[in-house]
Every structure is written in structure tokens, then in C-alpha cells.
Design an enzyme around this catalytic site. Structure first.
Site, PDB file in Angstrom:
ATOM      1  N   HIS A   2      52.739  51.774  42.061  1.00  0.00           N
ATOM      2  CA  HIS A   2      51.354  52.213  42.281  1.00  0.00           C
ATOM      3  C   HIS A   2      50.892  51.660  43.631  1.00  0.00           C
ATOM      4  O   HIS A   2      51.060  50.472  43.926  1.00  0.00           O
ATOM      5  CB  HIS A   2      50.463  51.683  41.148  1.00  0.00           C
ATOM      6  CG  HIS A   2      49.013  51.693  41.501  1.00  0.00           C
ATOM      7  ND1 HIS A   2      48.369  52.835  41.910  1.00  0.00           N
ATOM      8  CD2 HIS A   2      48.095  50.703  41.541  1.00  0.00           C
ATOM      9  CE1 HIS A   2      47.113  52.539  42.170  1.00  0.00           C
ATOM     10  NE2 HIS A   2      46.913  51.263  41.956  1.00  0.00           N
ATOM     11  N   CYS A  61      44.461  52.530  36.964  1.00  0.00           N
ATOM     12  CA  CYS A  61      45.502  52.996  37.885  1.00  0.00           C
ATOM     13  C   CYS A  61      46.856  53.144  37.202  1.00  0.00           C
ATOM     14  O   CYS A  61      47.806  53.629  37.814  1.00  0.00           O
ATOM     15  CB  CYS A  61      45.600  52.048  39.083  1.00  0.00           C
ATOM     16  SG  CYS A  61      44.094  52.011  40.057  1.00  0.00           S
ATOM     17  N   ASN A  71      44.367  53.406  47.889  1.00  0.00           N
ATOM     18  CA  ASN A  71      44.605  53.361  46.447  1.00  0.00           C
ATOM     19  C   ASN A  71      43.927  54.575  45.808  1.00  0.00           C
ATOM     20  O   ASN A  71      42.697  54.648  45.772  1.00  0.00           O
ATOM     21  CB  ASN A  71      44.031  52.053  45.892  1.00  0.00           C
ATOM     22  CG  ASN A  71      44.205  51.917  44.392  1.00  0.00           C
ATOM     23  OD1 ASN A  71      44.522  52.878  43.695  1.00  0.00           O
ATOM     24  ND2 ASN A  71      43.984  50.713  43.883  1.00  0.00           N
TER      25      ASN A  71
HETATM   26  O1  UT7 Z   1      44.994  48.699  41.192  1.00  0.00           O
HETATM   27  C1  UT7 Z   1      44.535  47.409  41.565  1.00  0.00           C
HETATM   28  C2  UT7 Z   1      43.342  47.567  42.487  1.00  0.00           C
HETATM   29  N1  UT7 Z   1      42.982  46.370  43.147  1.00  0.00           N
HETATM   30  C3  UT7 Z   1      43.543  45.938  44.289  1.00  0.00           C
HETATM   31  O2  UT7 Z   1      44.463  46.477  44.831  1.00  0.00           O
HETATM   32  C4  UT7 Z   1      42.966  44.679  44.934  1.00  0.00           C
HETATM   33  C5  UT7 Z   1      43.869  43.508  44.894  1.00  0.00           C
HETATM   34  N2  UT7 Z   1      43.382  42.501  45.782  1.00  0.00           N
HETATM   35  C6  UT7 Z   1      43.610  42.519  47.110  1.00  0.00           C
HETATM   36  O3  UT7 Z   1      44.315  43.397  47.580  1.00  0.00           O
HETATM   37  C7  UT7 Z   1      43.031  41.456  47.969  1.00  0.00           C
HETATM   38  O4  UT7 Z   1      42.521  40.436  47.163  1.00  0.00           O
HETATM   39  C8  UT7 Z   1      41.919  42.018  48.908  1.00  0.00           C
HETATM   40  C9  UT7 Z   1      42.550  42.925  49.957  1.00  0.00           C
HETATM   41  C10 UT7 Z   1      40.878  42.778  48.131  1.00  0.00           C
HETATM   42  C11 UT7 Z   1      41.256  40.856  49.637  1.00  0.00           C
HETATM   43  O5  UT7 Z   1      42.220  40.086  50.341  1.00  0.00           O
HETATM   44  P1  UT7 Z   1      42.239  38.515  50.207  1.00  0.00           P
HETATM   45  O6  UT7 Z   1      43.263  38.023  51.122  1.00  0.00           O
HETATM   46  O7  UT7 Z   1      42.375  38.172  48.739  1.00  0.00           O
HETATM   47  O8  UT7 Z   1      40.804  38.105  50.773  1.00  0.00           O
HETATM   48  P2  UT7 Z   1      39.622  37.334  50.034  1.00  0.00           P
HETATM   49  O9  UT7 Z   1      38.987  38.196  48.998  1.00  0.00           O
HETATM   50  O10 UT7 Z   1      40.118  35.979  49.639  1.00  0.00           O
HETATM   51  O11 UT7 Z   1      38.612  37.167  51.229  1.00  0.00           O
HETATM   52  C12 UT7 Z   1      38.952  36.425  52.403  1.00  0.00           C
HETATM   53  C13 UT7 Z   1      37.815  36.541  53.387  1.00  0.00           C
HETATM   54  C14 UT7 Z   1      36.455  36.312  52.766  1.00  0.00           C
HETATM   55  O12 UT7 Z   1      35.651  35.630  53.728  1.00  0.00           O
HETATM   56  P3  UT7 Z   1      35.407  34.055  53.604  1.00  0.00           P
HETATM   57  O13 UT7 Z   1      34.751  33.854  52.279  1.00  0.00           O
HETATM   58  O14 UT7 Z   1      36.776  33.435  53.694  1.00  0.00           O
HETATM   59  O15 UT7 Z   1      34.544  33.785  54.785  1.00  0.00           O
HETATM   60  C15 UT7 Z   1      35.905  37.709  52.575  1.00  0.00           C
HETATM   61  O16 UT7 Z   1      34.487  37.752  52.592  1.00  0.00           O
HETATM   62  O17 UT7 Z   1      37.792  37.893  53.902  1.00  0.00           O
HETATM   63  C16 UT7 Z   1      36.459  38.410  53.774  1.00  0.00           C
HETATM   64  N3  UT7 Z   1      36.536  39.854  53.625  1.00  0.00           N
HETATM   65  C17 UT7 Z   1      36.546  40.702  54.660  1.00  0.00           C
HETATM   66  N4  UT7 Z   1      36.484  40.498  55.989  1.00  0.00           N
HETATM   67  C18 UT7 Z   1      36.529  41.586  56.801  1.00  0.00           C
HETATM   68  C19 UT7 Z   1      36.624  40.552  52.475  1.00  0.00           C
HETATM   69  N5  UT7 Z   1      36.692  41.877  52.766  1.00  0.00           N
HETATM   70  C20 UT7 Z   1      36.642  41.981  54.116  1.00  0.00           C
HETATM   71  C21 UT7 Z   1      36.678  43.078  54.999  1.00  0.00           C
HETATM   72  N6  UT7 Z   1      36.625  42.829  56.332  1.00  0.00           N
HETATM   73  N7  UT7 Z   1      36.797  44.358  54.574  1.00  0.00           N
END
Ligand code: UT7
Length: 332
Positions: free
Chosen positions: A245, A118, A275
Site C-alpha cells: 500500500h 487503506c 496515498n
Molecule cells: O495508511 C497509513 C496512512 N498514514 C501515513 O502514511 C502516515 C504515517 N506517518 C508518516 O508518514 C510520518 O509520520 C509523517 C510524514 C506524517 C510525518 O513525518 P515525521 O518524520 O514523523 O514528522 P513529525 O510528525 O515527527 O514532525 C516533525 C516536524 C514537526 O515540527 P517540530 O514539532 O519538530 O517543530 C512538524 O510540525 O515536522 C513538522 N511538520 C512539517 N514541516 C513542514 C509536519 N508536517 C510538516 C510539513 N511541512 N508538511
């Protein structure tokens, strides 16, 4: 840190263009087929919809549309080089850029692809500034084009909501460092020790360690932004528009807060496009220039972070541009 245009002629922005596929997928559309909700996606990412390319829309197609718009909006001078930043080329071999050049009527000019996740667009700006400083080219078309929505596994709720497809383009010409539109020193970096945090061996097989990526993105973009401002001789409060970005609204808000840039000075389109990888920054610049959020004289700071890991930042003062042609289907 790479002061790419510290010597020789400066690279000056003279035109912008953008392209989005017409097909839009909302969070509710995703909630119909994945275990997710509109509320979860919006609160964690700020994304409400994204444009998705059909099977008949390649990365080259998007690049040609954005490039054509920039050439149409630009002053009529010959383009002597093309750089296409993409993580999702249509084929491993050959590169996308020569075909894009030919379709734009630029057969014979040097044309190559550049992969830096990116951050690809900022790497491509530095490369174009280098071509100008080396006097290899006087006018360079830089395109960021990606079909990032093709990378996640279609059933992966943690990555599918994040990505969209699109392209953005900028035309750079030879000029001098004191002109509006001249790129400042381009700060770039990479860290291969964290290469596994975002990886895909093929389309449909993206792996991302979301929370580590989040932390790295905030820290790397904040640090690169400070370095670019310092290298330009700007204080952070001099920045009229921060153009990060568009990974995710929470990431970009953290970066703005770390830099002390008020939210009102931060440009964003992540809500409508998600993104879009290497397309993210030029797409946002083209939209914001067209709708008046970006005005001539604004001091702007571009910063990006992506797979690699890679990161970068650059400053410029926004120039007076002709914006006479809107991308068909552009909704902003
Ligand atoms: O150019 C760089 C590209 N990358 C990015 O931009 C990603 C950067 N990372 C992020 O933006 C965040 O880490 C995410 C948006 C991907 C995830 O947010 P988070 O607050 O870090 O959530 P998490 O991965 O810690 O997950 C929290 C919970 C999990 O459930 P449990 O284990 O707590 O029960 C996930 O399974 O949210 C769950 N989860 C979802 N729930 C509903 C993950 N994706 C989803 C979803 N819908 N789409």
C-alpha cells in the site's frame, strides 16, 4: 489470519483498470498555501504530486471509470457481483456499489461497499474470493475507490500533503489454485484498541498520529507479509515484486528492508499519486502491468495497512492479461 479461499474454487485475476482525476497538485502548489516545502514533503514521504478530484468527481465516478476499464480489458463473461472498497463513500446511505453496478450495466447483481481503511482493497479481494468459493458468483468486479484528499482539514500541513484521489479495479473469475493469477490465502487482521490513531468524524476533520501510525504500518505489513508467504509455501526471496500500500516511501522502504526484499523488486507510484487509500494497490498494479514493471510469471506479494487499525497481505503469480485500453489522461 483468514485462509479465505482455502476450500472451493480459487479466485483468479483476469483484468485490471484504473482511474485518476485529471487535476494535479504539486508540492510547490501546496507550499504556496501551507507552511511547508517541496523538500520537506519529498524527504519525509517520497510524494511529489497527487491527483485531486474536483467537486464534480465523486467516488462513484472514479469507481465507474476504473471498473469500466477492467471490464473492457477483461474476457467477455458475465460479472455476477461487485464489491467497492472505500472509506469515502459519496453518502452515508445508500452504499456506493449499487449505483456503480447500475452505471456499469450490472443492475441486479449483488453489490456492496466495504470499509477497512487503506486495507479495504485486500479485504474486498478476500470477500470476492469468498463469494467465488461459496459459488454465489463466478466473476466478481472488485473496485478500490477513494477521495482521501477530502479528509484532512485544508489548513493541516501534517496531513494534506499525504493524500490523493483515485480508483483501481480488478476482475476475478472462478479458476483453480494452480493457475497464474490465483489468489493465495488472504491474511487479514484488525486492532480496534488503536482506532484513534487515524480517525475522521467527517470530511475535513482527519486526525492522525503520524509517528505511531508509521511504526504500526511497518510492523503490521511486515508480519502479514511473512504470514502470507508462509501460508503460500514461499520463501521471502521467492518474491519478484513487493506491492505495498502506497502510504509513504519511507514506510514501504522499511517494510522491504524488514522482509529482505531488494528495493529494485519493490513497486511504487507514491511519488505521483500520494496515498490513495483503497485505490492504492489496484492502481499500482494497473500502472505497473501497463508499463512493464510487472510481468506475467512474477511472484508478487500485496500488503496493506490502514485506519481501524487494519492490515493484510496476499500472494499471487501475475497472469498474462490483455491491456488494450488505457485510462484517458493516464500519464504512466
Ligand atoms: O495508511 C497509513 C496512512 N498514514 C501515513 O502514511 C502516515 C504515517 N506517518 C508518516 O508518514 C510520518 O509520520 C509523517 C510524514 C506524517 C510525518 O513525518 P515525521 O518524520 O514523523 O514528522 P513529525 O510528525 O515527527 O514532525 C516533525 C516536524 C514537526 O515540527 P517540530 O514539532 O519538530 O517543530 C512538524 O510540525 O515536522 C513538522 N511538520 C512539517 N514541516 C513542514 C509536519 N508536517 C510538516 C510539513 N511541512 N508538511
Amino acid at each position: 489470519m483468514t485462509p479465505a479461499n482455502a476450500r472451493g474454487p480459487a479466485a483468479v485475476i483476469t483484468a485490471v483498470g484504473s482511474a485518476l482525476p485529471p487535476h494535479v497538485i504539486s508540492n510547490d502548489d501546496l507550499a504556496g498555501r501551507l507552511d511547508t516545502t517541496d523538500e520537506w514533503i519529498r524527504s519525509r514521504t517520497g510524494i511529489t504530486r497527487r491527483h485531486i478530484a474536483g467537486t464534480d468527481e465523486s467516488t462513484a465516478d472514479l469507481a465507474v471509470r476504473a471498473g469500466f476499464q477492467a471490464l473492457t480489458n477483461g474476457e467477455p463473461h458475465d460479472v455476477d457481483a461487485l464489491v467497492v472498497a472505500t472509506t469515502t463513500p459519496d453518502r452515508c446511505c445508500p452504499a456506493t456499489a449499487p449505483a456503480v453496478a447500475t452505471r456499469l450495466g450490472l443492475t441486479g447483481v449483488p453489490a456492496h461497499d466495504l470499509a477497512a481503511g487503506c486495507t479495504g482493497f485486500l479485504y474486498a479481494l478476500a470477500t470476492a474470493a469468498g463469494l467465488i468459493a461459496a459459488r454465489t458468483a463466478r466473476t466478481v468486479l472488485v473496485v478500490g475507490a477513494d477521495r482521501l484528499a477530502s479528509l484532512p482539514h485544508p489548513g493541516d500541513r501534517t496531513t494534506v500533503p499525504l493524500f490523493g484521489d483515485g480508483a483501481g479495479a480488478i476482475l476475478l473469475r472462478t479458476g483453480n489454485t494452480r493457475e497464474a493469477g490465483a489468489l493465495g490465502p488472504v491474511v487479514l487482521g484488525s486492532d480496534g484498541t488503536a482506532a484513534d490513531l487515524i480517525r475522521a468524524s467527517r470530511p475535513g476533520a482527519l486526525h492522525m498520529d503520524g509517528s505511531d501510525v508509521f511504526r504500526q504500518a511497518v510492523n503490521r505489513m511486515s508480519t502479514a507479509s511473512r504470514q502470507a508467504a508462509t501460508a503460500t509455501g514461499w520463501d521471502l526471496e521467492d518474491i519478484d515484486r513487493l506491492v505495498p500500500h502506497q502510504a509513504n516511501h519511507r514506510i514501504t522502504s522499511f517494510v522491504a528492508r524488514q522482509l529482505g526484499v531488494p528495493q529494485a523488486r519493490q513497486l511504487s507510484n507514491v511519488s505521483d499519486v500520494g496515498n490513495t487509500g483503497a485505490a492504492s494497490i489496484p492502481l499500482l498494479l494497473a500502472q505497473a502491468a501497463a508499463d512493464g514493471r510487472l510481468k506475467p510469471g512474477h511472484r508478487i506479494l500485496l500488503t496493506a495497512f490502514g485506519a481501524g487499525l487494519t492490515w493484510g497481505a496476499v500472494t499471487l503469480t501475475w497472469p498474462e492479461l490483455t491491456l488494450n485500453r488505457q485510462e484517458p489522461g493516464h500519464d504512466r
